[in-house]
Scaffold this motif. Structure first.
Motif, PDB file in Angstrom:
ATOM      1  N   VAL A   1       0.831  -1.212   0.000  1.00  0.00           N
ATOM      2  CA  VAL A   1       0.000   0.000   0.000  1.00  0.00           C
ATOM      3  C   VAL A   1       0.865   1.262   0.000  1.00  0.00           C
ATOM      4  O   VAL A   1       0.356   2.365   0.197  1.00  0.00           O
TER       5      VAL A   1
ATOM      6  N   ILE B   1       3.624   2.282   1.878  1.00  0.00           N
ATOM      7  CA  ILE B   1       4.139   2.946   3.072  1.00  0.00           C
ATOM      8  C   ILE B   1       5.664   2.796   3.094  1.00  0.00           C
ATOM      9  O   ILE B   1       6.171   1.678   3.005  1.00  0.00           O
TER      10      ILE B   1
ATOM     11  N   MET C   1      -1.612   8.176   5.622  1.00  0.00           N
ATOM     12  CA  MET C   1      -0.921   6.948   6.012  1.00  0.00           C
ATOM     13  C   MET C   1      -1.886   6.003   6.721  1.00  0.00           C
ATOM     14  O   MET C   1      -1.868   4.792   6.506  1.00  0.00           O
TER      15      MET C   1
ATOM     16  N   GLN D   1      -5.077   5.829   6.328  1.00  0.00           N
ATOM     17  CA  GLN D   1      -5.999   5.228   5.369  1.00  0.00           C
ATOM     18  C   GLN D   1      -5.284   4.104   4.614  1.00  0.00           C
ATOM     19  O   GLN D   1      -5.882   3.078   4.307  1.00  0.00           O
ATOM     20  N   ARG D   2      -3.994   4.267   4.343  1.00  0.00           N
ATOM     21  CA  ARG D   2      -3.231   3.189   3.699  1.00  0.00           C
ATOM     22  C   ARG D   2      -3.180   1.962   4.606  1.00  0.00           C
ATOM     23  O   ARG D   2      -3.275   0.831   4.132  1.00  0.00           O
TER      24      ARG D   2
ATOM     25  N   ILE E   1      -6.395   0.195   4.405  1.00  0.00           N
ATOM     26  CA  ILE E   1      -6.470  -0.575   3.160  1.00  0.00           C
ATOM     27  C   ILE E   1      -5.617  -1.838   3.279  1.00  0.00           C
ATOM     28  O   ILE E   1      -6.019  -2.911   2.837  1.00  0.00           O
TER      29      ILE E   1
ATOM     30  N   THR F   1     -11.932   8.718   0.916  1.00  0.00           N
ATOM     31  CA  THR F   1     -11.025   9.856   0.704  1.00  0.00           C
ATOM     32  C   THR F   1     -11.626  11.173   1.166  1.00  0.00           C
ATOM     33  O   THR F   1     -11.027  12.227   0.981  1.00  0.00           O
TER      34      THR F   1
ATOM     35  N   GLN G   1      -3.779   9.920  -4.518  1.00  0.00           N
ATOM     36  CA  GLN G   1      -2.907   8.774  -4.252  1.00  0.00           C
ATOM     37  C   GLN G   1      -3.708   7.544  -3.816  1.00  0.00           C
ATOM     38  O   GLN G   1      -3.450   6.429  -4.261  1.00  0.00           O
ATOM     39  N   ILE G   2      -4.692   7.757  -2.931  1.00  0.00           N
ATOM     40  CA  ILE G   2      -5.472   6.632  -2.404  1.00  0.00           C
ATOM     41  C   ILE G   2      -6.342   6.019  -3.505  1.00  0.00           C
ATOM     42  O   ILE G   2      -6.446   4.797  -3.627  1.00  0.00           O
TER      43      ILE G   2
ATOM     44  N   LEU H   1      -4.176   4.012  -5.621  1.00  0.00           N
ATOM     45  CA  LEU H   1      -3.783   2.786  -4.916  1.00  0.00           C
ATOM     46  C   LEU H   1      -4.888   1.729  -5.008  1.00  0.00           C
ATOM     47  O   LEU H   1      -4.629   0.562  -5.317  1.00  0.00           O
TER      48      LEU H   1
END
Lengths: 338, 340
Positions: free
Chosen positions: A150, A152, A170, A172-173, A176, A193, A203-204, A207
């Motif tokens: 994801v 990071i 971060m 939210q990543r 996910i 988002t 970005q999200i 992703l």
């Protein structure tokens, strides 16, 4: 998306809601938050579920996840089919094998969805230890791999940090990563988002799309933002007051919206208006779920409503054979002039 | 707008700085400074809307609050002219009493009116409060003013007896606007004022703000992260990054001819309500760095795809690009801006 995943194709839907009604029995009366909702999600596609606050879009997804607080909330009628089989008769215990495993969900505010006293690594490991029976060590390795997937940076050290040490994007990543850790067939993303900056939002969304391309999962993307839908969805269902009022492919919906509410939503967008031009706002506000108007629920805010709209609820009908574009409105002819 | 008005803007902000001390340990020793706002210059014209945009943490909210002296400034000047002909007053140099007398002119509305309205006071009393505090109306006059204000923002006058929780988000924001309007302000700082509203309600509130501007000549400082709303409502824009303005100009200049790499990346990140326009984004990797330890040189260099050596070393001067368009980037050619 290939043609086989479109409604016209041969593929069977992964998830199907049939006339689902989820009501909340409260002191103020019965809130019919979801009241006869049907939609389908095909393998590998993203369905955008759009609507304003109180339209029932989140409750329909929470019903799928069996996360509606009960009481007061109950599924009153209808059915939820996953891979063609009804989810409703399954016992809570058996359902736990599906939730977080085959169907995973992420939420708007990852800080409230993450446990503040566990490291992110622990929280990612939890799902695979539970569902896949991985050892603690293997689960940790898996967690690091998920964090890397994801996006990071330095996942080997990040795995031991706590949610509060991370930024919103971060976190939210991490959400996910947790959702993806068991490689779900369906990811439900509820306003993923909305709380993020536009740069992080991009970005999200990228992703989620990349993960979808890799894994072939389906995504139910719940959002109030039509622009997010335009970017990310293949098909769109527009909800209003507990009902789906329009369903179409994203290109079709944006090119030829047919329901007066959908048309109103587009006209409200500052994005599409010229600077200085007045926005065409939809008057009034979303009616309360305990007291929806009779007939068509949008009629109280609709400029072309007639007695017919007050008396009879318009059914969701196909504009052409195949059901690729469905609308629930008595006055499509007039609506096309809006 | 006539030339004389153009030469005397409502508000000129010069070198605005707001630093917060970072304290640590038992004795709360100051171990560093968060330079939340680090030298802003901008001008707000009469009856116009200037938007401050940027990601969370860029300092836009702090800038708005410091400008109104709701936070004590670290440095800078805010030159305010109530009328085009009146002499400029530096808000940061005014004694408290005189500042208080100016407060009615300078109002602010917030993102969540539910948090800014007292839950135990009826909205009628909430709107009446500023009238009473500033002795603008007394007795039955107050009630009439409140009724007129509620009507003006599109609410029925009889809702005055209700409490904030009885309203929807859009209605509460209307109450917030009515309260700000009570003192006939010259400027309203709108801090994410429409961000929390649904799109159909948001359009109603934006229309209301525009109507009020046309009718009453109010200036807005619009603080927002939603660039499609900003594009629609703004006359001028200032793009902030880590406490500084990296680019400013008219809405047309910024949206149609952005020069700073950050502005370009920010604009390319906006999703468009048109599936055919799914376009290639300018990748903006990573997130906004901590303002406690901002990167050396140009603050944006850690995320910039065009970065050069000098960007890591020196902060770029702001250069003028003509027509009021300015940018601070080593790679943008323009005339030097003196005194900025």
């Amino acid at each position: 998306m290939s043609d086989s995943q479109s409604p016209e194709g041969a593929a069977k839907p992964l998830l199907e809601l049939r006339d689902l009604a989820t009501w909340f029995h409260t002191d103020e009366g019965t809130a019919k938050a979801v009241d006869g909702v049907s939609y389908k999600i095909y393998p590998g596609e993203t369905l955008g579920l759009v609507g304003e606050s109180g339209s029932g879009k989140s409750v329909s997804a929470l019903s799928v996840m069996r996360l509606v607080p009960s009481p007061p909330g109950f599924v009153e009628r209808g059915d939820i089919l996953f891979r063609g089989e009804s989810l409703l008769p399954i016992s809570d215990e058996d359902f736990r094998r599906i939730r977080g495993n085959e169907v995973a969900m992420i939420f708007q505010e990852p800080m409230t969805a993450l446990n503040p006293v566990y490291t992110v690594g622990n929280q990612i490991s939890e799902a695979v230890m539970l569902h896949r029976g991985l050892s603690k060590k293997a689960a940790r390795e898996h967690a690091i791999e998920m964090l890397r997937r994801v996006g990071i940076p330095s996942p080997e050290t990040r795995v031991d940090t706590y949610p509060h040490e991370m930024s919103g994007g971060m976190r939210q990543r991490v959400m996910i990563a947790i959702a993806m850790s068991c490689d779900p067939a369906l990811l439900i993303a509820d306003e993923p988002t909305t709380a993020l900056d536009v740069t992080i939002q991009a970005q999200i969304l990228d992703l989620i799309r990349e993960l979808q391309e890799d894994s072939g999962m389906s995504v139910l993307l719940i959002t109030h933002d039509l622009a997010v839908v335009a970017e990310a969805a293949h098909h769109v269902a527009v909800m209003y007051a507990g009902k789906v009022v329009e369903y179409a492919s994203v290109e079709e919906l944006f090119e030829k919206p047919r329901h007066p509410y959908t048309i109103g939503l587009f006209q409200s967008l500052p994005d599409l208006a010229k600077q200085g031009e007045r926005l065409t706002a939809i008057p009034g506000m979303v009616p309360s779920a305990t007291n929806f108007p009779s007939g068509c629920r949008f009629r109280t805010r609709c400029s072309i409503a007639t007695d017919l709209c007050a008396g009879t609820e318009p059914p969701l009908v196909s504009l052409e054979p195949g059901g690729a574009h469905t609308v629930a409105c008595h006055h499509l002819e007039e609506a096309s002039k809006l | 707008m006539s030339d004389s008005q153009r030469s005397a803007p409502l508000l000129e902000v010069r070198g605005l700085k707001k630093h917060f001390p970072v304290r640590k340990g038992l004795l709360s020793r100051v171990v560093g400074q968060v330079k939340a706002v680090d030298g802003l210059d901008f001008t707000l014209e009469r009856g116009q809307t200037l938007s401050l945009v940027g990601e969370s943490g860029c300092g836009k909210t702090t800038a708005g609050r410091t400008m109104l002296r709701l936070l004590e400034p670290t440095a800078g000047q805010v030159l305010y002219r109530a009328d085009p002909t009146s002499e400029a007053l530096d808000l940061f140099n005014l004694p408290k009493k005189e500042m208080r007398a100016l407060r009615p002119d300078l109002q602010i509305i917030f993102q969540d009116p539910y948090a800014s309205l007292n839950p135990r006071i009826t909205v009628g009393n909430a709107i009446a409060e500023p009238l009473l505090v500033h002795k603008i109306a007394t007795g039955s006059e107050v009630e009439d003013r409140v009724a007129a204000l509620l009507k003006r923002v599109g609410l029925r006058p009889d809702v005055a007896n209700r409490f904030p929780h009885e309203f929807s988000g859009g209605q509460r924001q209307r109450v917030g606007i009515a309260r700000a309007l009570a003192l006939s302000p010259k400027l309203i700082v709108c801090d994410e004022a429409v961000s929390a509203l649904d799109v159909s309600i948001q359009a109603q509130v934006i229309n209301l703000l525009k109507d009020l501007q046309d009718e009453l000549g109010i200036s807005y400082l619009f603080i927002a992260h939603d660039l499609s709303v900003v594009k629609y409502i703004s006359d001028a824009l200032a793009v902030m990054y880590l406490g500084r303005i990296v680019e400013s100009g008219s809405a047309d200049q910024i949206f149609n001819d952005p020069q700073h790499p950050y502005t370009r990346a920010l604009l390319s990140a906006i999703p468009h309500a048109d599936p055919k326009k799914r376009k290639k984004r300018i990748p903006l990797t990573g997130e906004i760095p901590s303002p406690i330890h901002p990167p050396s040189g140009c603050h944006f260099h850690t995320r910039c795809s065009l970065v050069e050596d000098r960007c890591r070393r020196d902060w770029p001067e702001t250069v003028a690009l003509g027509g009021g368009h300015q940018a601070a980037c080593h790679l943008v050619q323009g005339a030097s801006v003196t005194g900025a």
